[in-house]
Motif scaffolding. Structure first.
Motif, mmCIF file in Angstrom:
data_model
loop_
_atom_site.group_PDB
_atom_site.id
_atom_site.type_symbol
_atom_site.label_atom_id
_atom_site.label_comp_id
_atom_site.label_asym_id
_atom_site.label_seq_id
_atom_site.Cartn_x
_atom_site.Cartn_y
_atom_site.Cartn_z
ATOM 1 N N ARG A 69 0.843 -1.211 0.000
ATOM 2 C CA ARG A 69 0.000 0.000 0.000
ATOM 3 C C ARG A 69 0.866 1.244 0.000
ATOM 4 O O ARG A 69 0.512 2.254 -0.563
ATOM 5 C CB ARG A 69 -0.828 0.043 1.289
ATOM 6 C CG ARG A 69 -1.975 -0.891 1.333
ATOM 7 C CD ARG A 69 -2.675 -0.766 2.656
ATOM 8 N NE ARG A 69 -3.115 0.616 2.883
ATOM 9 C CZ ARG A 69 -3.847 1.000 3.901
ATOM 10 N NH1 ARG A 69 -4.226 0.136 4.804
ATOM 11 N NH2 ARG A 69 -4.214 2.255 4.039
ATOM 12 N N ARG A 131 -9.347 4.340 1.239
ATOM 13 C CA ARG A 131 -8.422 3.232 1.028
ATOM 14 C C ARG A 131 -7.620 3.513 -0.244
ATOM 15 O O ARG A 131 -8.192 3.753 -1.308
ATOM 16 C CB ARG A 131 -9.243 1.951 0.846
ATOM 17 C CG ARG A 131 -8.456 0.675 0.877
ATOM 18 C CD ARG A 131 -9.241 -0.498 0.281
ATOM 19 N NE ARG A 131 -10.662 -0.501 0.594
ATOM 20 C CZ ARG A 131 -11.227 -1.224 1.556
ATOM 21 N NH1 ARG A 131 -10.502 -2.008 2.314
ATOM 22 N NH2 ARG A 131 -12.540 -1.184 1.745
ATOM 23 N N ASP A 133 -3.963 2.157 -2.451
ATOM 24 C CA ASP A 133 -2.912 1.146 -2.492
ATOM 25 C C ASP A 133 -1.949 1.465 -3.642
ATOM 26 O O ASP A 133 -2.350 1.451 -4.803
ATOM 27 C CB ASP A 133 -3.571 -0.230 -2.701
ATOM 28 C CG ASP A 133 -2.563 -1.364 -2.617
ATOM 29 O OD1 ASP A 133 -1.456 -1.226 -3.186
ATOM 30 O OD2 ASP A 133 -2.861 -2.385 -1.991
ATOM 31 N N CYS A 194 -13.007 2.236 -2.363
ATOM 32 C CA CYS A 194 -12.162 3.337 -1.874
ATOM 33 C C CYS A 194 -12.513 3.770 -0.451
ATOM 34 O O CYS A 194 -11.778 4.541 0.152
ATOM 35 C CB CYS A 194 -12.278 4.552 -2.781
ATOM 36 S SG CYS A 194 -11.645 4.272 -4.440
ATOM 37 N N HIS A 195 -13.650 3.316 0.053
ATOM 38 C CA HIS A 195 -14.062 3.761 1.391
ATOM 39 C C HIS A 195 -14.270 2.589 2.319
ATOM 40 O O HIS A 195 -14.838 1.582 1.921
ATOM 41 C CB HIS A 195 -15.351 4.591 1.305
ATOM 42 C CG HIS A 195 -15.146 5.888 0.613
ATOM 43 N ND1 HIS A 195 -14.371 6.881 1.136
ATOM 44 C CD2 HIS A 195 -15.594 6.347 -0.573
ATOM 45 C CE1 HIS A 195 -14.361 7.903 0.290
ATOM 46 N NE2 HIS A 195 -15.082 7.608 -0.756
ATOM 47 N N TYR A 196 -13.803 2.733 3.542
ATOM 48 C CA TYR A 196 -13.990 1.687 4.548
ATOM 49 C C TYR A 196 -15.419 1.714 5.052
ATOM 50 O O TYR A 196 -16.042 2.755 5.071
ATOM 51 C CB TYR A 196 -13.035 1.916 5.724
ATOM 52 C CG TYR A 196 -11.598 1.677 5.344
ATOM 53 C CD1 TYR A 196 -11.115 0.386 5.229
ATOM 54 C CD2 TYR A 196 -10.753 2.740 5.072
ATOM 55 C CE1 TYR A 196 -9.796 0.160 4.880
ATOM 56 C CE2 TYR A 196 -9.439 2.527 4.719
ATOM 57 C CZ TYR A 196 -8.965 1.230 4.625
ATOM 58 O OH TYR A 196 -7.668 1.003 4.273
#
Ligand code: HEC
Ligand code: HEC
Ligand code: HEC
Ligand code: HEC
Ligand code: HEC
Length: 196
Positions: A69, A131, A133, A194-196
């Motif tokens: 990441r 998120r 990476d 892209c989002h937790y």
């Protein structure tokens, strides 16, 4: 910009979650997503010199970029591969590297000296609800320059991109159409990626 018809139940939950952490995140990130941020650093390290003039590849130092990441900031040992031998005019900036590694005048570890990692100031930082990476991008063939600009021409690192959601999503839409270096890719537009 956001197509609300894309919102699934899962995405809705993510959205609520995101909004819950928003006030805190926004408070210190405004204005302008930190675009243009170029803080002073504890050692006057120049990318223009190292990545530009000397032509050292990005991943010699940022060796996490294609496998994790995080691209990562190199430990002082990487600098010492050269600076154990290269020290122009007894540079006070290079002396800081020897101090960080606890080296004495004979270039050996001096037990009387404390090890002190260099306290580099972080420049790029997404809010914690996003998120990201590196390896996914680098392995797919996306160049560092797309998100970080012409780093090899910067003496001091500067955040050239907004790192706003629109920047991510616009590129994902574009590469799904065009591919990267002639290869098809699938860059997701799902909120939950892209989002937790
Ligand atoms: C000789 C080692 C070295 C090389 C080569 C190098 N970097 Fe760096 N990079 C560093 C160090 C040390 C820092 C932290 C200090 C700073 O910000 O200047 C850093 C910081 C950065 C940052 C900012 C990190 C943050 O806090 O957000 C980015 C982005 C970056 N480098 C990209 C690149 C790119 C792209 C290349 C190739 C064109 C490259 N670097 C080549 C050592 C290197
Ligand atoms: C591949 C070899 C190499 C690596 C790795 C390397 N450097 Fe350098 N660095 C050099 C050379 C060569 C010079 C220019 C020396 C000169 O001006 O004669 C230099 C110059 C510098 C200078 C300017 C010194 C001065 O006062 O003029 C600083 C500061 C510096 N490097 C810091 C770093 C840091 C921090 C790292 C690790 C993140 C690093 N270097 C990694 C080769 C390297
Ligand atoms: C698709 C956009 C993108 C690409 C391509 C990209 N980066 Fe980044 N980079 C970012 C973002 C976004 C951050 C902030 C990440 C965070 O806060 O978690 C970042 C952070 C960094 C950092 C700070 C430390 C870390 O790992 O978080 C360094 C160093 C860095 N990038 C170097 C590179 C290098 C070198 C390359 C190419 C090999 C590269 N980046 C490619 C977007 C990108
Ligand atoms: C320059 C274009 C570009 C930009 C800008 C960009 N991406 Fe990507 N992204 C890609 C590509 C290409 C892939 C890899 C697709 C593949 O492997 O097929 C990808 C993949 C991803 C993945 C993995 C998707 C999955 O399905 O697991 C995530 C997560 C991601 N990106 C997040 C981000 C975020 C967050 C940002 C903004 C900070 C961003 N990206 C900016 C091009 C981009
Ligand atoms: C390719 C990655 C990516 C995708 C897909 C994505 N986001 Fe984002 N989103 C981001 C990034 C990066 C930020 C942080 C921007 C910032 O720093 O303000 C963000 C921020 C947000 C915010 C905070 C408000 C703002 O604009 O700053 C909300 C709410 C949000 N996203 C909801 C969603 C929803 C809902 C979806 C699905 C429709 C979605 N996101 C899809 C990357 C993405």
């Amino acid at each position: 910009m956001l197509n609300s018809r894309r919102l699934t139940v899962g995405a809705g939950a993510v959205l609520v979650l995101s909004l819950a952490v928003l006030p805190r995140a926004v408070a210190w990130r405004l204005p302008g997503h930190n675009q243009g941020f170029a803080p002073g650093q504890p050692i006057a390290f120049s990318h223009r010199l190292h990545a530009g003039d000397l032509g050292i590849t990005c991943q010699y130092c940022h060796f996490g970029a294609d496998r994790s990441r995080y691209a990562g900031i190199p430990p002082v040992q990487v600098c010492l591969n050269c600076h154990r031998y290269v020290n122009p005019n007894d540079s006070p900036e290079i002396q800081k590297l020897y101090d960080a590694a606890g080296l004495g005048d004979d270039m050996n570890r001096d037990p009387a000296k404390r090890l002190q990692p260099v306290a580099w100031v972080r420049v790029h930082e997404l809010p914690s609800f996003v998120r990201f990476d590196h390896s996914r991008h680098v392995v797919a063939g996306v160049n560092c320059r797309e998100c970080h600009g012409p780093v090899e021409r910067m003496d001091r690192i500067r955040q050239t991109a907004t790192l706003a959601m629109g920047m991510c999503v616009n590129c994902h839409r574009r590469v799904n159409r065009t591919g990267v270096n002639g290869r098809a890719v699938h860059a997701s537009l799902d909120c939950g990626v892209c989002h937790y």
